[in-house]
Design a protein around this motif. Sequence first.
Motif, short mmCIF file in Angstrom:
data_model
loop_
_atom_site.label_atom_id
_atom_site.label_comp_id
_atom_site.label_asym_id
_atom_site.label_seq_id
_atom_site.Cartn_x
_atom_site.Cartn_y
_atom_site.Cartn_z
N PHE A 3 0.79 -1.07 0.13
CA PHE A 3 -0.07 -0.05 -0.19
C PHE A 3 0.63 1.32 -0.01
O PHE A 3 0.75 2.18 -0.59
CB PHE A 3 -0.93 0.08 1.25
N ASN B 147 -11.30 -8.93 1.96
CA ASN B 147 -10.14 -8.24 1.27
C ASN B 147 -9.15 -8.83 0.79
O ASN B 147 -8.35 -9.79 1.64
CB ASN B 147 -9.59 -6.73 2.27
N ARG C 71 -6.20 -5.76 -8.20
CA ARG C 71 -7.33 -5.27 -7.22
C ARG C 71 -7.47 -3.76 -7.58
O ARG C 71 -6.40 -2.96 -7.56
CB ARG C 71 -6.94 -5.50 -5.87
N GLN D 289 -4.44 1.72 -2.68
CA GLN D 289 -4.73 1.69 -1.06
C GLN D 289 -6.06 2.05 -1.04
O GLN D 289 -6.74 3.15 -1.49
CB GLN D 289 -3.63 2.80 -0.60
N GLY D 290 -6.87 1.40 -0.05
CA GLY D 290 -8.20 1.53 0.21
C GLY D 290 -8.50 2.31 1.19
O GLY D 290 -8.89 2.30 2.19
N1 GLN Z 1 -6.78 -1.94 4.43
C1 GLN Z 1 -6.18 -0.88 3.22
C2 GLN Z 1 -6.38 -1.77 1.76
O1 GLN Z 1 -6.51 -2.80 1.85
C3 GLN Z 1 -4.96 -0.28 3.37
C4 GLN Z 1 -4.68 -0.08 4.74
C5 GLN Z 1 -3.07 0.18 4.83
O2 GLN Z 1 -2.36 1.02 4.01
N2 GLN Z 1 -2.25 -0.73 5.77
O3 GLN Z 1 -6.04 -0.97 0.81
#
Ligand code: GLN
Length: 417
Positions: free
Chosen positions: A27, A192, A384, A44-45
């Motif tokens: 990420f 995820n 993704r 990045q989510g």
């Molecule tokens: N959970 C977020 C994702 O999967 C990223 C979180 C992080 O950067 N650690 O993109």
Amino acid sequence: MARMTGRAPGHRPLLNRRLAEFGTTIFAEMSALAARTGSINLGQGFPDTDGPEEVREAAVRALRDGRGNQYPPGPGVPELRAAIAGHQREWYGLAYDPDTEVLVTAGATEAIAAALLALVEPGDEVIALEPYYDSYAACIAMAGGTRVPVTLRPDEGPGGGAADRHYALDLDELRDAVTDRTRLILLNSPHNPTGTVLTREELAAVAALAVERDLLVVTDEVYEHLVFEGEHTPIVTFPGMRERTVTIGSAGKTFSFTGWKVGWVTAAAPLVTAVRSAKQFLTYVASGPFQYAVAEALALPRSYFDGLRDDLRAKRDLLGSGLAAAGFDVYRPAGTYFVTTDIRPLGEKDGFAFCRALPERCGVVAIPNAVFYDHRDEGAPFVRFAFCKRTDVLEEAVARLKGLAAGPGESAGRRSQ
Ligand code: GLN
Ligand code: PMP
């Protein structure tokens, strides 16, 4: 004094061997690549719009009123623990004692780390659903455990197209993965990176196996309010699970404040006590004023949660159809922020190479799913994309991705932002 070159005196590597296999998280790498190249970051989510104004104001009020500016209580402020217990009761009919069965953590990340550090003995095996969220592997390693991946694979959906296929859990494979050394199953649904939501049948089978083999279940349900088809079912609601399940939640995804890092654990008192033993030596406490704000947020009317879900469902559909039009095979997710695609129809097979080249080719950043696999080959062609972004940003990303079918060497219609 030896020069710090990554090796200490005596030529011992500085990073201990438990962590040696983990470099920088994907990420961080991909967000840096997006910033460097000025690309749209669908890696990045995190949402690109903050959550509700009244929740933000609640944090400001707490800060101004001096609530949470000094160390909050170790288990979390009473208002938030009561709100978490209230949320579990209201949404799932689950009764938790806010004083002994709720623990506030620095995001779900700390909850995962504390649970594994508390519950895993060196040499214990931990079963995780592959592809798995990246911190799972690192935390299992820090706890001295051995990870045992069980791979989710797309089943044969009714329509035959990728969109109709569910990433399914092979229950025989799961059963075969359990040994005398298995301590716990680390579950994640909504999942995820695949966006899959385990079915009732899958959850029931996992629960039955946990009971039969006397295993703990640590379940990461941070996307509980992002289920687009059907409803979220916590695994703790199945028979025999109340005493063996550690459920993890987070305000980050539910209220679109990922930087606040307010997460929580709900579990039977002995499990919470164990997790707290580890947690108190990680951060001890965190996010004081934000805890008060999240307490208020959890009491928002159902219309807020429905609105969040409907908004993200529409964004899923927008990005999903755009990716399909651009030539990807799209696995339509039933939940989360993420859509998984197969890049083979584009004549590609290496997700890593594809994602590293994508910013140059069309100004978009995505995540190669292979990083979430021990069996890297299984994950190689999957990529993704996050859709928790503004509609105009997704539309622009779709427009940029359209040119991809032209092939890596040719201009894919890159535009400046
Ligand atoms: N959970 C977020 C994702 O999967 C990223 C979180 C992080 O950067 N650690 O993109
Ligand atoms: N679990 C999963 C499955 C995630 O995707 C994430 C990232 N949001 C986390 C845990 C971490 O959550 P938090 O930001 O609350 O630490």
